[in-house]
Enzyme design. Sequence first.
Site, PDB file in Angstrom:
ATOM      1  CB  SER A  14      -0.934   0.007   1.210  1.00  0.00           C
ATOM      2  OG  SER A  14      -1.756  -1.140   1.221  1.00  0.00           O
ATOM      3  CG  HIS A  34      -2.038   3.757   3.378  1.00  0.00           C
ATOM      4  ND1 HIS A  34      -3.388   3.500   3.539  1.00  0.00           N
ATOM      5  CD2 HIS A  34      -1.441   2.555   3.177  1.00  0.00           C
ATOM      6  CE1 HIS A  34      -3.598   2.196   3.433  1.00  0.00           C
ATOM      7  NE2 HIS A  34      -2.437   1.605   3.226  1.00  0.00           N
TER       8      HIS A  34
END
Length: 273
Positions: free
Chosen positions: A171, A220
């Site tokens: 991610s 992230h």
Amino acid sequence: MATCYRHSNRETGVSCSNCGRPICPDCMTATSVGMRCPVCSKQRTQVRTAATMNAEPRVTIAIIVTCVVLFLSSGGGIGLSSTSSGWIYQHFALYGPLIDAGDYWRLVTSGFLHSGIFHIGFNMYLLWILGQQLERLLGSTRFGVLYFTALLCGSFGALVQTTTSVVVGASGAVFGLMGVLAVEQWRRGYEAFGGGLGGLILINLVISFIPGFNIAFGGHIGGLIGGLLAGLAFHGADRLRQPWLGYAACAVLSILAVVGSIAVSGDLHNITV
């Protein structure tokens, strides 16, 4: 409104399709790939056939294949998220105390592991959508450097958030690709977060903070910032016509991410002990 890089008193909304520098009508040269500045118009454009275009995203494909093979080898669970105690997770997942103990390779290998079928499916889908566009646009070498820079920045962000939880997933690197795409859109005169990109980033960031999903939102955010900085570094290097500066900047970002990860792991681990 930007001004022409050769005529500072002339406003323009057009940028060179190659280097991204703003150009006025007197400096525009129409080519098959868009308007180019006087410098770039003299360069020979690489001819890309359908065959070469289809073969170009080899780094993206290699990353996806590696993630899938490792997922199947680790016996990943079927579900939104799951916990694995297999050999692969024990030796390659991101975990602060083990980073502090010297397992520095985990900063990279954790980005190839996933905790569930939905986890890997969503990440690989986004990686394919973003990767094939960017790799064909930037070239495999530059794309690979940007991807791994974002991956390391994502690992740093995840460790800033927590060193006591095991973190896996691509991610952070995928968010980094979103940042790179935003820079590429901006340098070509488009809205940086337009075309649905801004919404995609916002939705994924919101999901990152939903309780119960056990998502490392720090990874992230770290990956997104790393991708933006790396993309801007290459943009600046291209404008200076010194591509090596972009690679050097990514090397510096990667080193800082690794050093920061080690420092954070050591400090927070010592506090918890």
